[in-house]
Design an enzyme around this catalytic site. Structure first.
Site, PDB file in Angstrom:
ATOM      1  N   LYS A 168       0.671  -0.987  -0.248  1.00  0.00           N
ATOM      2  CA  LYS A 168      -0.171  -0.154  -0.537  1.00  0.00           C
ATOM      3  C   LYS A 168       0.383   1.639   0.073  1.00  0.00           C
ATOM      4  O   LYS A 168       2.414   1.059   0.406  1.00  0.00           O
ATOM      5  CB  LYS A 168      -1.218   0.172   1.227  1.00  0.00           C
ATOM      6  CG  LYS A 168      -1.488   1.204   1.115  1.00  0.00           C
ATOM      7  CD  LYS A 168      -2.768   1.234   0.378  1.00  0.00           C
ATOM      8  CE  LYS A 168      -4.056   2.851   1.437  1.00  0.00           C
ATOM      9  NZ  LYS A 168      -4.417   2.399  -0.479  1.00  0.00           N
ATOM     10  N   CYS A 224      -2.264   8.237  -8.665  1.00  0.00           N
ATOM     11  CA  CYS A 224      -3.412   8.312  -7.015  1.00  0.00           C
ATOM     12  C   CYS A 224      -4.599   8.971  -7.998  1.00  0.00           C
ATOM     13  O   CYS A 224      -4.597  10.740  -7.678  1.00  0.00           O
ATOM     14  CB  CYS A 224      -3.065   8.571  -6.149  1.00  0.00           C
ATOM     15  SG  CYS A 224      -4.882   8.831  -4.662  1.00  0.00           S
ATOM     16  N   LYS A 240       3.950   4.356 -11.162  1.00  0.00           N
ATOM     17  CA  LYS A 240       2.679   3.342 -11.822  1.00  0.00           C
ATOM     18  C   LYS A 240       1.941   4.885 -12.061  1.00  0.00           C
ATOM     19  O   LYS A 240       2.105   5.784 -11.762  1.00  0.00           O
ATOM     20  CB  LYS A 240       2.204   2.920 -10.881  1.00  0.00           C
ATOM     21  CG  LYS A 240       0.976   2.691 -10.519  1.00  0.00           C
ATOM     22  CD  LYS A 240      -0.037   2.063  -9.714  1.00  0.00           C
ATOM     23  CE  LYS A 240      -0.969   1.470 -10.069  1.00  0.00           C
ATOM     24  NZ  LYS A 240      -1.779   0.464  -8.279  1.00  0.00           N
TER      25      LYS A 240
END
Ligand SMILES: Cc1cc2nc3c(=O)[nH]c(=O)nc-3n(C[C@H](O)[C@H](O)[C@H](O)COP(=O)(O)O)c2cc1C
Length: 373
Positions: free
Chosen positions: A46, A154, A191
């Site tokens: 995470k 995110c 990412k």
């Protein structure tokens, strides 16, 4: 002929190409240890930040299901429906770096042969923020993490210099990658967010910054549906909602399209495919587009929190696939990786009936004005 489930990705050996992605399944030491016991080839933690974050008052994730009898599409009508997607507005780990550091070391000692990838995130608006990236990266490397994954994706960030707001800015994502690359020796994955026009541009930027791989995609920006009875969003706090992220089956085709944009431009680079994977048939799409590993979140969340049955089926699926294709000489993922990458072409390259030519929407046919007599 013996088959080999292992892969080498960014110079690291993975016992198998199936990873848990950065999300609730990897939010604690206990979960990660359970995941390794269950057989996952690697985990991405995470996302770890410097400071604790505070999540919304209420559920952070729900699952959107379809109920064929009533044709309802809802997050609030129980588990009998067919899963379409997850929807979340969860922030990064609510535990700060100090909490993670000893745990990363312990996990690595318990499973030295499994890949432990630390997902990290900081801002990018000042030198101090860039130092946060360096501190996070060095601390995780110091505890024995095998690689880093930079969270440039995110989707629920108010800050302009964080999360997907970095990933949407080519200069910034290149620069942040470079800063981290210069701070550590272990491989650095970036990412990316699916919410840009041409993700190959951002992939090019992070590769220029030195990224060893791109992971994609993160969740797709979206809203929960509105309940037709109450007229409230199905997920809300005091009636209010903000944009969150869609994951699970609904995003597999979208995430594939994003992945193909990148693998076609950078066939020699390393990619980790994420989005909508539950079984081997889903993962196969990403391998055939050129990915060397894949990552799973939503399906694992719904299977005892870390996906023990999901990984069992993925491994069995890969074994059966290799057995079935042994006559082609396929022994490992590398033998079929990227096999369908070149099948994605411009629309005008798709064959037309009766050999007529297509003018790409110009001249005489396509979108031209019909000839009136
Ligand atoms: C509840 C939840 C929390 C997530 N948290 C993170 C995170 O902290 N960092 C990150 O990079 N991705 C995060 N993700 C995105 C997942 O890692 C993954 O990219 C996404 O869910 C798509 O995969 P899936 O279709 O298998 O769910 C989160 C996803 C969910 C559902």
């Amino acid at each position: 002929m013996s088959i080999d489930l292992s892969v080498t990705f960014t110079g690291l050996r993975f016992e198998n190409p199936f990873l848990l992605s950065s999300a609730p399944p990897t939010e604690s030491e206990n979960n990660i240890l359970r995941a390794f016991e269950a057989g996952w080839g690697g985990v991405v933690t995470k996302t770890i930040g410097m400071h604790p974050v505070v999540n919304v008052a209420g559920p952070k994730t729900k699952f959107l299901r379809y109920y064929p009898e009533t044709k309802a599409l809802s997050m609030n009508k129980g588990r009998s429906g067919v899963l379409q997607a997850s929807w979340n507005w969860e922030l990064i780990s609510d535990k700060p770096l100090d909490w993670w550091v000893p745990r990363l070391g312990r996990i690595k000692k318990a499973f030295p042969d499994r890949a432990l990838v630390a997902s990290i995130m900081a801002g990018s608006g000042s030198d101090k923020e860039l130092d946060h990236w360096r501190s996070l990266a060095r601390a995780c490397e110091g505890e024995g993490c095998d690689a880093l994954e930079l969270n440039l994706s995110c989707p629920h960030m108010d800050r302009e210099d964080m999360g997907s707001n970095i990933g949407k800015n080519e200069k910034l994502c290149s620069f942040v990658t470079q800063v981290v690359k210069e701070a550590v020796k272990i491989p650095v994955w970036a990412k990316l967010t699916p919410s840009t026009t041409d993700i190959a541009m951002e992939a090019g930027a992070v590769f220029t910054g030195g990224a060893d791989a791109v992971s994609a995609s993160n969740t797709v920006p979206s809203l929960p549906l509105i309940d037709p009875e109450t007229l409230d969003f199905e997920m809300n706090v005091d009636g209010l909602v903000s944009s969150g992220g869609l994951g699970g089956p609904a995003i597999l085709p979208q995430s594939m399209a994003k992945m193909a944009q990148m693998t076609r431009v950078f066939p020699e680079k390393a990619f980790s495919g994420i989005g909508g994977i539950e079984g081997f048939g889903h993962a196969l799409n990403y391998f055939l587009l050129g990915c060397g590993t894949v990552q799973v979140c939503t399906a694992a969340m719904l299977d005892h929190a870390v996906g023990p049955n999901v990984i069992k089926q993925l491994l069995q699926g890969l074994r059966e696939f290799l057995d079935k294709n042994a006559h082609r000489g396929w022994k490992s993922v590398e033998d079929f990786r990227g096999l369908r990458r070149e099948r994605i072409v411009a629309h005008s390259q798709i064959r037309r009936p009766e050999d007529s030519d297509y003018q790409g929407g110009y001249e005489a046919e396509g979108y031209a004005e019909p000839v009136r007599s």
